[in-house]
Design an enzyme around this catalytic site. Structure first.
Site, PDB file in Angstrom:
ATOM      1  N   SER A 162       0.828  -1.199   0.000  1.00 45.61           N
ATOM      2  CA  SER A 162       0.000   0.000   0.000  1.00 45.61           C
ATOM      3  C   SER A 162       0.866   1.252   0.000  1.00 45.61           C
ATOM      4  CB  SER A 162      -0.863  -0.027   1.270  1.00 45.61           C
ATOM      5  OG  SER A 162      -1.417   1.229   1.502  1.00 45.61           O
TER       6      SER A 162
ATOM      7  N   TYR B  93      -1.814  -1.556  10.776  1.00 46.21           N
ATOM      8  CA  TYR B  93      -2.097  -2.030   9.413  1.00 46.21           C
ATOM      9  C   TYR B  93      -0.960  -1.623   8.481  1.00 46.21           C
ATOM     10  CZ  TYR B  93      -3.736  -1.992   4.629  1.00 46.21           C
ATOM     11  OH  TYR B  93      -3.801  -2.163   3.264  1.00 46.21           O
TER      12      TYR B  93
ATOM     13  N   LYS C 217       2.202  -3.898   6.486  1.00 43.84           N
ATOM     14  CA  LYS C 217       2.583  -3.898   5.056  1.00 43.84           C
ATOM     15  C   LYS C 217       4.084  -3.638   4.921  1.00 43.84           C
ATOM     16  CE  LYS C 217      -1.402  -4.707   3.250  1.00 43.84           C
ATOM     17  NZ  LYS C 217      -1.649  -6.035   2.719  1.00 43.84           N
TER      18      LYS C 217
HETATM   19  P1  NAD Z   1     -10.751  -7.485   1.156  1.00 40.34           P
HETATM   20  O1  NAD Z   1     -10.930  -7.526   2.635  1.00 40.34           O
HETATM   21  O2  NAD Z   1     -11.948  -7.266   0.324  1.00 40.34           O
HETATM   22  O3  NAD Z   1     -10.028  -8.828   0.661  1.00 40.34           O
HETATM   23  C1  NAD Z   1      -9.102  -9.519   1.454  1.00 40.34           C
HETATM   24  C2  NAD Z   1      -9.516 -10.981   1.456  1.00 40.34           C
HETATM   25  O4  NAD Z   1      -8.589 -11.731   2.265  1.00 40.34           O
HETATM   26  C3  NAD Z   1     -10.919 -11.197   2.060  1.00 40.34           C
HETATM   27  O5  NAD Z   1     -11.684 -11.969   1.167  1.00 40.34           O
HETATM   28  C4  NAD Z   1     -10.642 -11.942   3.359  1.00 40.34           C
HETATM   29  O6  NAD Z   1     -11.681 -12.839   3.692  1.00 40.34           O
HETATM   30  C5  NAD Z   1      -9.333 -12.654   3.047  1.00 40.34           C
HETATM   31  N1  NAD Z   1      -8.495 -12.954   4.223  1.00 40.34           N
HETATM   32  C6  NAD Z   1      -8.135 -12.123   5.226  1.00 40.34           C
HETATM   33  N2  NAD Z   1      -7.369 -12.765   6.119  1.00 40.34           N
HETATM   34  C7  NAD Z   1      -7.219 -14.044   5.661  1.00 40.34           C
HETATM   35  C8  NAD Z   1      -6.533 -15.188   6.146  1.00 40.34           C
HETATM   36  N3  NAD Z   1      -5.860 -15.165   7.297  1.00 40.34           N
HETATM   37  N4  NAD Z   1      -6.583 -16.329   5.424  1.00 40.34           N
HETATM   38  C9  NAD Z   1      -7.283 -16.374   4.239  1.00 40.34           C
HETATM   39  N5  NAD Z   1      -7.966 -15.326   3.748  1.00 40.34           N
HETATM   40  C10 NAD Z   1      -7.928 -14.171   4.448  1.00 40.34           C
HETATM   41  O7  NAD Z   1      -9.636  -6.393   0.853  1.00 40.34           O
HETATM   42  P2  NAD Z   1      -9.155  -5.795  -0.553  1.00 40.34           P
HETATM   43  O8  NAD Z   1      -9.553  -4.372  -0.567  1.00 40.34           O
HETATM   44  O9  NAD Z   1      -9.535  -6.685  -1.657  1.00 40.34           O
HETATM   45  O10 NAD Z   1      -7.588  -5.832  -0.332  1.00 40.34           O
HETATM   46  C11 NAD Z   1      -6.768  -6.881  -0.790  1.00 40.34           C
HETATM   47  C12 NAD Z   1      -5.354  -6.658  -0.317  1.00 40.34           C
HETATM   48  O11 NAD Z   1      -4.904  -5.391  -0.798  1.00 40.34           O
HETATM   49  C13 NAD Z   1      -5.204  -6.613   1.194  1.00 40.34           C
HETATM   50  O12 NAD Z   1      -3.974  -7.216   1.557  1.00 40.34           O
HETATM   51  C14 NAD Z   1      -5.171  -5.131   1.494  1.00 40.34           C
HETATM   52  O13 NAD Z   1      -4.468  -4.838   2.673  1.00 40.34           O
HETATM   53  C15 NAD Z   1      -4.427  -4.610   0.273  1.00 40.34           C
HETATM   54  N6  NAD Z   1      -4.707  -3.192  -0.006  1.00 40.34           N
HETATM   55  C16 NAD Z   1      -5.994  -2.769  -0.126  1.00 40.34           C
HETATM   56  C17 NAD Z   1      -6.265  -1.430  -0.356  1.00 40.34           C
HETATM   57  C18 NAD Z   1      -7.676  -0.918  -0.465  1.00 40.34           C
HETATM   58  O14 NAD Z   1      -7.884   0.285  -0.348  1.00 40.34           O
HETATM   59  N7  NAD Z   1      -8.671  -1.758  -0.700  1.00 40.34           N
HETATM   60  C19 NAD Z   1      -5.199  -0.514  -0.475  1.00 40.34           C
HETATM   61  C20 NAD Z   1      -3.896  -0.982  -0.351  1.00 40.34           C
HETATM   62  C21 NAD Z   1      -3.662  -2.344  -0.107  1.00 40.34           C
END
Ligand code: NAD
Ligand code: UDP
Length: 338
Positions: A123, A149, A153
């Protein structure tokens, strides 16, 4: 076969569609903590074929081993993680366990099965409060991070670099996302927050659909063109496509590559509210509130490395992002639990 951890989530589901369009085989592994099977059903509807899905946790070594024994997994796109900034402050151990410990377990099992290719969801938060915008990948990281959080990362990035130093066979791409918004153009999939949203766009769409009363704009006294915070909003479909492009260069890289995925353009909170009102033809009730702790004035990407290395650039503009966010929200006022 590509393993997609967290593939049932917001960015994961959109990425599945990009992979399917390119005929790439994948398997989804997710504990459904923050997602639902319904999301995967919708993806099946869009791509017109069945998805192989295994429910499991990345911290569960036995389940991961079973997975790697059952399928010939060549590389991993690692989305699985918890992402609620506020909750991470209240429950740091939960976040460090899930995100860091989970990633270590995944990497251990990958090593055991000689699968050494990974794309990691990082991120822009790792840049802290950047001294210079637009932010390029060689800017300082890990300093001034205000929540577990963001730190998780940064720590995972460091772990991945140490792993590469110990064994140069690893092929590692770290994608630093800016602010993903929008949804697939079908309106079938999108962001589905469990609780009251923390992020700007889902908050706006829930106000517009009548689920929330009014948006609070966190501060109008920042050093920006209108005083409200400036971010680099990127359409989730563009972001998803960046993963496909990263997958294609994985074999060719010979160091850990950190790559920004952003548009390079910064929009303020008020710019987004106005663009959304125009795209949705809905009024968004808002008030100016005090600054949110830990927020910064400006954060937007220098995306030239992605263009050069991945041959990728964001194509969809803010109007498209707003239209698609609204289509998803208005067609699914209660997200996947309609
Ligand atoms: P999201 O919560 O929709 O998707 C994450 C998925 O991971 C979910 O389906 C959840 O059930 C699954 N998960 C969480 N912990 C788990 C575990 N221990 N074992 C198996 N599955 C697990 O989030 P997103 O927005 O799709 O984000 C995806 C990734 O991108 C994440 O790592 C998030 O930190 C990163 N990210 C997201 C954003 C944003 O703004 N959405 C920005 C920067 C980084
Ligand atoms: N924001 C806001 N009201 C909200 C949510 C967010 O004014 O209810 C602002 C926030 O202060 C920031 C921008 O919108 O300037 C983007 O915030 P978000 O939480 O979506 O992303 P991040 O802070 O992680 O960049």
């Amino acid at each position: 076969m590509v393993l997609i951890t967290g593939g049932a989530g917001y960015i994961g589901t959109h990425t599945l569609i990009e992979l399917a369009k390119d005929n790439i085989d994948f398997i989804v592994y997710d504990n459904l903590y923050n997602s639902s099977k319904e999301a995967l059903k919708r993806v099946e509807q869009i791509i017109g074929k069945k998805i192989t899905f295994i429910k499991g946790d990345i911290r569960d070594i036995d389940s991961l081993k079973k997975l790697f024994n059952s399928y010939k997994i060549d590389s991993v796109i690692h989305f699985a993680g918890l992402k609620a900034v506020g909750e991470s402050v209240a429950k740091p151990l939960k976040y460090y366990d899930n995100n860091i410990n989970g990633t270590i377990k995944l990497l251990e099992v990958m090593s055991q099965f000689n699968c050494k290719k990974i794309i990691f969801s990082s991120s822009a938060t790792v840049y802290g409060d950047p001294k210079i915008v637009p932010i390029s990948e060689d800017s300082q990281v890990g300093v001034g991070l205000t929540n577990p959080y963001g730190k998780s990362k940064y720590f995972i990035e460091e772990i991945l670099k140490d792993l590469y130093s110990s064994d140069n066979e690893w092929k590692i791409v770290i994608l630093r996302y800016f602010n993903p918004i929008g949804a697939h153009e079908s309106g079938l999939i999108g962001e589905d927050p469990n609780d009251i949203p923390n992020n700007l766009m889902p908050y706006i769409t829930q106000v517009a659909v009548g689920k929330l009363d009014r948006l609070s704009i966190f501060g109008d006294d920042y050093n920006t063109h209108d005083g409200t915070g400036v971010r680099d909003y990127i359409h989730v479909v563009d972001l998803a496509n960046g993963h496909l492009k990263a997958l294609k260069i994985l074999d060719k890289i010979n160091k850990v590559e950190e790559i920004n995925l952003g548009t390079g353009k910064g929009y303020s909170v008020l710019d987004v509210v106005k663009a959304f009102e125009k795209a949705s033809e809905k009024r968004v009730n808002y008030k100016i509130a005090k600054r949110r702790e830990g927020d910064i004035a400006k954060c937007y990407a220098n995306p030239t490395k992605a263009k050069k290395l991945l041959n990728w650039e964001a194509k969809k503009d803010l109007e498209q992002m707003c239209k698609d966010s609204w289509r998803w929200q208005s067609q699914n006022p209660n997200g996947y639990s309609n």
